[in-house]
Design a protein around this motif. Structure first.
Motif, PDB file in Angstrom:
ATOM      1  N   GLU A  62      -0.328   5.844  13.981  1.00 53.16           N
ATOM      2  CA  GLU A  62       0.089   5.360  12.671  1.00 53.16           C
ATOM      3  C   GLU A  62       1.581   5.624  12.542  1.00 53.16           C
ATOM      4  OE1 GLU A  62      -1.409   5.236   8.088  1.00 53.16           O
ATOM      5  OE2 GLU A  62      -2.123   6.857   9.347  1.00 53.16           O
ATOM      6  N   TYR A  63       2.274   4.650  12.014  1.00 58.96           N
ATOM      7  CA  TYR A  63       3.728   4.735  11.883  1.00 58.96           C
ATOM      8  C   TYR A  63       4.111   4.825  10.412  1.00 58.96           C
ATOM      9  CZ  TYR A  63       3.404   3.134  16.663  1.00 58.96           C
ATOM     10  OH  TYR A  63       3.081   3.025  17.988  1.00 58.96           O
ATOM     11  N   TYR A  64       5.055   5.702  10.127  1.00 61.46           N
ATOM     12  CA  TYR A  64       5.597   5.860   8.784  1.00 61.46           C
ATOM     13  C   TYR A  64       7.098   5.638   8.866  1.00 61.46           C
ATOM     14  CZ  TYR A  64       1.199   8.248   7.844  1.00 61.46           C
ATOM     15  OH  TYR A  64      -0.133   8.552   7.715  1.00 61.46           O
ATOM     16  N   LEU A  65       7.629   4.846   7.969  1.00 60.21           N
ATOM     17  CA  LEU A  65       9.064   4.599   7.921  1.00 60.21           C
ATOM     18  C   LEU A  65       9.562   5.056   6.555  1.00 60.21           C
ATOM     19  CD1 LEU A  65      10.917   1.723   9.468  1.00 60.21           C
ATOM     20  CD2 LEU A  65      11.497   2.332   7.153  1.00 60.21           C
ATOM     21  N   TYR A  66      10.546   5.934   6.567  1.00 59.59           N
ATOM     22  CA  TYR A  66      11.083   6.509   5.337  1.00 59.59           C
ATOM     23  C   TYR A  66      12.549   6.131   5.165  1.00 59.59           C
ATOM     24  CZ  TYR A  66       7.027   9.610   5.671  1.00 59.59           C
ATOM     25  OH  TYR A  66       5.751  10.113   5.770  1.00 59.59           O
ATOM     26  N   VAL A  67      12.952   5.947   3.918  1.00 59.03           N
ATOM     27  CA  VAL A  67      14.353   5.745   3.565  1.00 59.03           C
ATOM     28  C   VAL A  67      14.702   6.746   2.476  1.00 59.03           C
ATOM     29  CG1 VAL A  67      14.410   3.301   4.177  1.00 59.03           C
ATOM     30  CG2 VAL A  67      13.815   3.953   1.861  1.00 59.03           C
ATOM     31  N   ASP A  68      15.990   6.892   2.229  1.00 59.04           N
ATOM     32  CA  ASP A  68      16.446   7.747   1.141  1.00 59.04           C
ATOM     33  C   ASP A  68      15.964   7.150  -0.179  1.00 59.04           C
ATOM     34  OD1 ASP A  68      18.182   9.016  -0.890  1.00 59.04           O
ATOM     35  OD2 ASP A  68      19.228   9.811   0.858  1.00 59.04           O
ATOM     36  N   LYS A  69      15.613   8.013  -1.128  1.00 55.82           N
ATOM     37  CA  LYS A  69      15.117   7.542  -2.430  1.00 55.82           C
ATOM     38  C   LYS A  69      16.085   6.573  -3.096  1.00 55.82           C
ATOM     39  CE  LYS A  69      12.277  11.512  -3.625  1.00 55.82           C
ATOM     40  NZ  LYS A  69      12.108  12.675  -4.506  1.00 55.82           N
ATOM     41  N   LYS A  70      17.375   6.837  -2.966  1.00 58.47           N
ATOM     42  CA  LYS A  70      18.363   5.979  -3.622  1.00 58.47           C
ATOM     43  C   LYS A  70      18.453   4.597  -2.965  1.00 58.47           C
ATOM     44  CE  LYS A  70      22.377   7.841  -1.136  1.00 58.47           C
ATOM     45  NZ  LYS A  70      22.535   6.726  -0.227  1.00 58.47           N
ATOM     46  N   ASP A  71      18.018   4.470  -1.724  1.00 58.80           N
ATOM     47  CA  ASP A  71      18.051   3.199  -1.006  1.00 58.80           C
ATOM     48  C   ASP A  71      16.718   2.451  -1.051  1.00 58.80           C
ATOM     49  OD1 ASP A  71      20.696   3.612  -0.182  1.00 58.80           O
ATOM     50  OD2 ASP A  71      20.050   4.744   1.591  1.00 58.80           O
ATOM     51  N   HIS A  72      15.704   3.043  -1.625  1.00 63.92           N
ATOM     52  CA  HIS A  72      14.363   2.464  -1.569  1.00 63.92           C
ATOM     53  C   HIS A  72      14.286   1.096  -2.265  1.00 63.92           C
ATOM     54  CE1 HIS A  72      10.046   1.923  -2.417  1.00 63.92           C
ATOM     55  NE2 HIS A  72       9.914   2.485  -1.227  1.00 63.92           N
ATOM     56  N   GLY A  73      14.904   0.953  -3.424  1.00 67.50           N
ATOM     57  CA  GLY A  73      14.876  -0.316  -4.147  1.00 67.50           C
ATOM     58  C   GLY A  73      15.512  -1.443  -3.358  1.00 67.50           C
ATOM     59  N   GLU A  74      16.672  -1.170  -2.804  1.00 65.68           N
ATOM     60  CA  GLU A  74      17.378  -2.181  -2.009  1.00 65.68           C
ATOM     61  C   GLU A  74      16.593  -2.520  -0.746  1.00 65.68           C
ATOM     62  OE1 GLU A  74      21.639  -2.904   0.283  1.00 65.68           O
ATOM     63  OE2 GLU A  74      21.308  -1.028  -0.791  1.00 65.68           O
ATOM     64  N   ALA A  75      16.034  -1.497  -0.093  1.00 62.97           N
ATOM     65  CA  ALA A  75      15.267  -1.730   1.128  1.00 62.97           C
ATOM     66  C   ALA A  75      14.019  -2.560   0.831  1.00 62.97           C
ATOM     67  CB  ALA A  75      14.882  -0.397   1.763  1.00 62.97           C
ATOM     68  N   SER A  76      13.340  -2.287  -0.253  1.00 66.49           N
ATOM     69  CA  SER A  76      12.165  -3.068  -0.636  1.00 66.49           C
ATOM     70  C   SER A  76      12.542  -4.516  -0.894  1.00 66.49           C
ATOM     71  CB  SER A  76      11.511  -2.479  -1.887  1.00 66.49           C
ATOM     72  OG  SER A  76      11.018  -1.202  -1.626  1.00 66.49           O
ATOM     73  N   PHE A  77      13.665  -4.724  -1.560  1.00 63.72           N
ATOM     74  CA  PHE A  77      14.129  -6.077  -1.842  1.00 63.72           C
ATOM     75  C   PHE A  77      14.442  -6.826  -0.548  1.00 63.72           C
ATOM     76  CE2 PHE A  77      17.670  -9.021  -2.574  1.00 63.72           C
ATOM     77  CZ  PHE A  77      17.039  -9.922  -3.436  1.00 63.72           C
ATOM     78  N   LEU A  78      15.089  -6.137   0.383  1.00 62.58           N
ATOM     79  CA  LEU A  78      15.439  -6.781   1.658  1.00 62.58           C
ATOM     80  C   LEU A  78      14.204  -7.216   2.439  1.00 62.58           C
ATOM     81  CD1 LEU A  78      18.363  -4.503   2.799  1.00 62.58           C
ATOM     82  CD2 LEU A  78      18.515  -6.894   2.122  1.00 62.58           C
ATOM     83  N   LEU A  79      13.138  -6.457   2.319  1.00 66.00           N
ATOM     84  CA  LEU A  79      11.922  -6.807   3.045  1.00 66.00           C
ATOM     85  C   LEU A  79      11.250  -8.044   2.449  1.00 66.00           C
ATOM     86  CD1 LEU A  79      10.351  -3.339   3.829  1.00 66.00           C
ATOM     87  CD2 LEU A  79      11.821  -4.765   5.234  1.00 66.00           C
ATOM     88  N   THR A  80      11.510  -8.315   1.182  1.00 69.97           N
ATOM     89  CA  THR A  80      10.938  -9.514   0.570  1.00 69.97           C
ATOM     90  C   THR A  80      11.738 -10.762   0.922  1.00 69.97           C
ATOM     91  OG1 THR A  80      12.151  -9.200  -1.500  1.00 69.97           O
ATOM     92  CG2 THR A  80       9.963  -8.221  -1.355  1.00 69.97           C
ATOM     93  N   CYS A  81      12.994 -10.587   1.331  1.00 70.24           N
ATOM     94  CA  CYS A  81      13.809 -11.719   1.759  1.00 70.24           C
ATOM     95  C   CYS A  81      13.323 -12.191   3.126  1.00 70.24           C
ATOM     96  CB  CYS A  81      15.288 -11.320   1.877  1.00 70.24           C
ATOM     97  SG  CYS A  81      16.046 -10.867   0.343  1.00 70.24           S
ATOM     98  N   GLU A  82      13.376 -13.453   3.348  1.00 78.73           N
ATOM     99  CA  GLU A  82      12.897 -13.974   4.626  1.00 78.73           C
ATOM    100  C   GLU A  82      13.777 -13.531   5.794  1.00 78.73           C
ATOM    101  OE1 GLU A  82      11.048 -17.678   4.575  1.00 78.73           O
ATOM    102  OE2 GLU A  82      11.924 -18.289   6.478  1.00 78.73           O
ATOM    103  N   GLU A  83      15.070 -13.545   5.619  1.00 80.12           N
ATOM    104  CA  GLU A  83      15.992 -13.189   6.689  1.00 80.12           C
ATOM    105  C   GLU A  83      16.308 -11.698   6.721  1.00 80.12           C
ATOM    106  OE1 GLU A  83      15.977 -16.741   8.314  1.00 80.12           O
ATOM    107  OE2 GLU A  83      17.282 -15.162   9.059  1.00 80.12           O
ATOM    108  N   GLY A  84      16.056 -10.980   5.648  1.00 83.03           N
ATOM    109  CA  GLY A  84      16.404  -9.568   5.587  1.00 83.03           C
ATOM    110  C   GLY A  84      17.821  -9.337   5.098  1.00 83.03           C
ATOM    111  N   CYS A  85      18.532 -10.387   4.721  1.00 81.74           N
ATOM    112  CA  CYS A  85      19.879 -10.276   4.188  1.00 81.74           C
ATOM    113  C   CYS A  85      19.982 -11.124   2.931  1.00 81.74           C
ATOM    114  CB  CYS A  85      20.928 -10.775   5.178  1.00 81.74           C
ATOM    115  SG  CYS A  85      21.176  -9.654   6.550  1.00 81.74           S
ATOM    116  N   VAL A  86      20.869 -10.711   2.076  1.00 84.90           N
ATOM    117  CA  VAL A  86      21.091 -11.459   0.844  1.00 84.90           C
ATOM    118  C   VAL A  86      22.388 -12.243   0.988  1.00 84.90           C
ATOM    119  CG1 VAL A  86      21.266 -11.304  -1.639  1.00 84.90           C
ATOM    120  CG2 VAL A  86      20.038  -9.567  -0.363  1.00 84.90           C
TER     121      VAL A  86
END
Length: 86
Positions: A62-86
């Motif tokens: 099982e794999y777990y990927l963690y980010v800093d709490k302050k970056d979590h919102g931006e990282a979640s948003f990037l994952l919803t983008c098709e390309e991963g960039c805005v």
């Protein structure tokens, strides 16, 4: 630096491919992350039981990927983008 106190889980699952894909998106957007891998296989390599010596088990990881709490919102948003960039 990501520690146990300032991290937030972004992904957990059994797919190494998906975890790698998310890691590439985060790296491309310069968001630091850490990956933790847990072996969930009940039978360890080299361990032989007399009751069932022929059992072949596939490794379960099982794999777990963690980010800093302050970056979590931006990282979640990037994952919803098709390309991963805005």
């Amino acid at each position: 630096m990501i520690t146990i106190f300032n991290r937030k889980e972004l992904y957990s699952g059994f797919s190494m491919v998906e975890c790698s894909r998310i890691g590439r998106i985060l790296k491309k957007n310069k968001i630091p992350y850490i990956i933790k891998e847990c072996d969930l296989n009940p039978i360890r390599p080299g361990f032989i039981t007399t009751a069932a010596p022929m059992i072949q088990t596939k490794p379960i990881r099982e794999y777990y990927l963690y980010v800093d709490k302050k970056d979590h919102g931006e990282a979640s948003f990037l994952l919803t983008c098709e390309e991963g960039c805005v």
